[in-house]
Scaffold this motif. Structure first.
Motif, PDB file in Angstrom:
ATOM      1  N   ARG A   1      63.293  81.814 161.859  1.00 27.10           N
ATOM      2  CA  ARG A   1      63.477  81.615 163.146  1.00 27.10           C
ATOM      3  C   ARG A   1      63.259  82.789 163.767  1.00 27.10           C
ATOM      4  NH1 ARG A   1      69.000  79.105 163.699  1.00 27.10           N
ATOM      5  NH2 ARG A   1      68.029  77.355 163.071  1.00 27.10           N
ATOM      6  N   GLY A   2      62.617  82.715 164.973  1.00 27.06           N
ATOM      7  CA  GLY A   2      61.806  83.693 165.712  1.00 27.06           C
ATOM      8  C   GLY A   2      60.812  84.385 165.264  1.00 27.06           C
ATOM      9  N   VAL A   3      60.080  83.883 164.319  1.00 27.87           N
ATOM     10  CA  VAL A   3      58.777  84.409 163.981  1.00 27.87           C
ATOM     11  C   VAL A   3      57.868  84.052 164.980  1.00 27.87           C
ATOM     12  CG1 VAL A   3      56.843  84.415 162.281  1.00 27.87           C
ATOM     13  CG2 VAL A   3      59.208  84.292 161.543  1.00 27.87           C
ATOM     14  N   LYS A   4      57.089  84.705 165.392  1.00 30.95           N
ATOM     15  CA  LYS A   4      56.056  84.484 166.533  1.00 30.95           C
ATOM     16  C   LYS A   4      54.964  83.451 166.061  1.00 30.95           C
ATOM     17  CE  LYS A   4      58.056  86.955 169.360  1.00 30.95           C
ATOM     18  NZ  LYS A   4      58.637  86.572 170.607  1.00 30.95           N
ATOM     19  N   SER A   5      54.222  83.492 165.232  1.00 34.37           N
ATOM     20  CA  SER A   5      53.170  82.557 164.809  1.00 34.37           C
ATOM     21  C   SER A   5      53.353  81.823 163.656  1.00 34.37           C
ATOM     22  CB  SER A   5      51.958  83.488 164.444  1.00 34.37           C
ATOM     23  OG  SER A   5      51.958  84.287 163.350  1.00 34.37           O
ATOM     24  N   PRO A   6      52.907  80.691 163.742  1.00 30.20           N
ATOM     25  CA  PRO A   6      53.011  79.944 162.611  1.00 30.20           C
ATOM     26  C   PRO A   6      52.446  80.031 161.399  1.00 30.20           C
ATOM     27  CG  PRO A   6      52.457  78.311 164.447  1.00 30.20           C
ATOM     28  CD  PRO A   6      52.371  79.826 164.986  1.00 30.20           C
ATOM     29  N   ALA A   7      51.362  80.853 161.407  1.00 33.25           N
ATOM     30  CA  ALA A   7      50.670  81.378 160.244  1.00 33.25           C
ATOM     31  C   ALA A   7      51.537  82.455 159.559  1.00 33.25           C
ATOM     32  CB  ALA A   7      49.326  82.051 160.671  1.00 33.25           C
ATOM     33  N   SER A   8      52.386  83.172 160.221  1.00 32.28           N
ATOM     34  CA  SER A   8      53.165  84.113 159.682  1.00 32.28           C
ATOM     35  C   SER A   8      54.269  83.692 158.844  1.00 32.28           C
ATOM     36  CB  SER A   8      53.473  85.341 160.490  1.00 32.28           C
ATOM     37  OG  SER A   8      54.008  84.761 161.441  1.00 32.28           O
ATOM     38  N   ALA A   9      54.850  82.271 159.523  1.00 32.73           N
ATOM     39  CA  ALA A   9      56.086  81.881 158.876  1.00 32.73           C
ATOM     40  C   ALA A   9      55.472  80.904 157.778  1.00 32.73           C
ATOM     41  CB  ALA A   9      56.467  80.853 160.021  1.00 32.73           C
ATOM     42  N   LEU A  10      54.351  80.386 157.728  1.00 35.03           N
ATOM     43  CA  LEU A  10      53.909  79.599 156.539  1.00 35.03           C
ATOM     44  C   LEU A  10      53.615  80.875 155.513  1.00 35.03           C
ATOM     45  CD1 LEU A  10      51.367  77.077 158.068  1.00 35.03           C
ATOM     46  CD2 LEU A  10      53.467  76.754 156.808  1.00 35.03           C
ATOM     47  N   ALA A  11      53.119  82.041 155.627  1.00 40.52           N
ATOM     48  CA  ALA A  11      52.831  82.889 154.723  1.00 40.52           C
ATOM     49  C   ALA A  11      54.091  83.441 154.224  1.00 40.52           C
ATOM     50  CB  ALA A  11      52.163  84.200 155.100  1.00 40.52           C
TER      51      ALA A  11
ATOM     52  N   LYS B   1      62.131  79.855 146.859  1.00 45.24           N
ATOM     53  CA  LYS B   1      63.199  78.909 146.997  1.00 45.24           C
ATOM     54  C   LYS B   1      62.633  77.599 147.083  1.00 45.24           C
ATOM     55  CE  LYS B   1      67.048  81.337 148.287  1.00 45.24           C
ATOM     56  NZ  LYS B   1      68.304  81.400 147.669  1.00 45.24           N
ATOM     57  N   ARG B   2      63.206  76.420 146.508  1.00 49.69           N
ATOM     58  CA  ARG B   2      62.896  75.253 146.689  1.00 49.69           C
ATOM     59  C   ARG B   2      62.801  74.776 147.981  1.00 49.69           C
ATOM     60  NH1 ARG B   2      65.869  70.520 144.700  1.00 49.69           N
ATOM     61  NH2 ARG B   2      64.612  68.748 145.150  1.00 49.69           N
ATOM     62  N   ALA B   3      63.539  75.251 148.822  1.00 54.73           N
ATOM     63  CA  ALA B   3      63.776  74.550 150.118  1.00 54.73           C
ATOM     64  C   ALA B   3      62.644  74.892 150.990  1.00 54.73           C
ATOM     65  CB  ALA B   3      65.201  75.030 150.726  1.00 54.73           C
ATOM     66  N   SER B   4      61.782  75.726 150.716  1.00 50.08           N
ATOM     67  CA  SER B   4      60.766  76.467 151.477  1.00 50.08           C
ATOM     68  C   SER B   4      59.770  75.198 151.582  1.00 50.08           C
ATOM     69  CB  SER B   4      59.981  77.706 150.945  1.00 50.08           C
ATOM     70  OG  SER B   4      59.714  77.648 149.627  1.00 50.08           O
ATOM     71  N   LEU B   5      59.523  74.327 150.396  1.00 48.95           N
ATOM     72  CA  LEU B   5      58.338  73.491 150.421  1.00 48.95           C
ATOM     73  C   LEU B   5      58.601  72.429 151.412  1.00 48.95           C
ATOM     74  CD1 LEU B   5      58.139  73.189 146.571  1.00 48.95           C
ATOM     75  CD2 LEU B   5      56.922  74.470 147.833  1.00 48.95           C
ATOM     76  N   PRO B   6      59.617  71.669 151.682  1.00 41.34           N
ATOM     77  CA  PRO B   6      59.610  70.663 152.741  1.00 41.34           C
ATOM     78  C   PRO B   6      59.301  71.349 153.984  1.00 41.34           C
ATOM     79  CG  PRO B   6      61.482  70.550 151.373  1.00 41.34           C
ATOM     80  CD  PRO B   6      60.894  71.724 150.804  1.00 41.34           C
ATOM     81  N   LEU B   7      59.810  72.706 154.086  1.00 41.02           N
ATOM     82  CA  LEU B   7      59.673  73.415 155.696  1.00 41.02           C
ATOM     83  C   LEU B   7      58.189  73.541 155.774  1.00 41.02           C
ATOM     84  CD1 LEU B   7      62.804  75.717 155.832  1.00 41.02           C
ATOM     85  CD2 LEU B   7      62.312  73.689 157.066  1.00 41.02           C
ATOM     86  N   ILE B   8      57.483  73.960 154.745  1.00 40.18           N
ATOM     87  CA  ILE B   8      55.962  74.332 154.835  1.00 40.18           C
ATOM     88  C   ILE B   8      55.511  72.918 155.361  1.00 40.18           C
ATOM     89  CG2 ILE B   8      54.003  74.626 153.732  1.00 40.18           C
ATOM     90  CD1 ILE B   8      55.435  76.410 151.878  1.00 40.18           C
ATOM     91  N   LYS B   9      55.613  71.776 154.880  1.00 39.71           N
ATOM     92  CA  LYS B   9      55.132  70.569 155.181  1.00 39.71           C
ATOM     93  C   LYS B   9      55.599  70.300 156.833  1.00 39.71           C
ATOM     94  CE  LYS B   9      54.745  67.457 151.235  1.00 39.71           C
ATOM     95  NZ  LYS B   9      55.240  66.204 150.524  1.00 39.71           N
TER      96      LYS B   9
END
Length: 72
Positions: free
Chosen positions: A25-35, A42-50
């Motif tokens: 939360r608060g990350v400026k660009s979606p590309a940096s959040a995806l990286a 964490k297993r919970a990161s996979l659905p958030l990437i989608k």
């Protein structure tokens, strides 16, 4: 303009998802959040990437926005 993307019927506890969501939360660009999420152990990161990719596609195709103008 607010563009939403959501995942329904996910079989994971909300507490685990919230922990990962707070970290991006608060990350400026979606590309940096995806990286950040792709390197997270964490297993919970996979659905958030989608969901982030889905939101990006909705913004680009539905509203004609560029990736530079989108933030999370």
């Amino acid at each position: 303009m607010i563009i939403k993307a959501q995942q329904k019927f996910l079989r994971m506890s909300p507490r685990k998802l919230r922990e990962v969501t707070r970290s991006i939360r608060g990350v400026k660009s979606p590309a940096s959040a995806l990286a950040y999420l792709e390197n997270m152990n964490k297993r919970a990161s996979l659905p958030l990437i989608k969901v982030i990719k889905q939101g990006l596609a909705n913004a680009k195709n539905g509203f004609g926005l560029e990736e530079n103008s989108i933030f999370i």
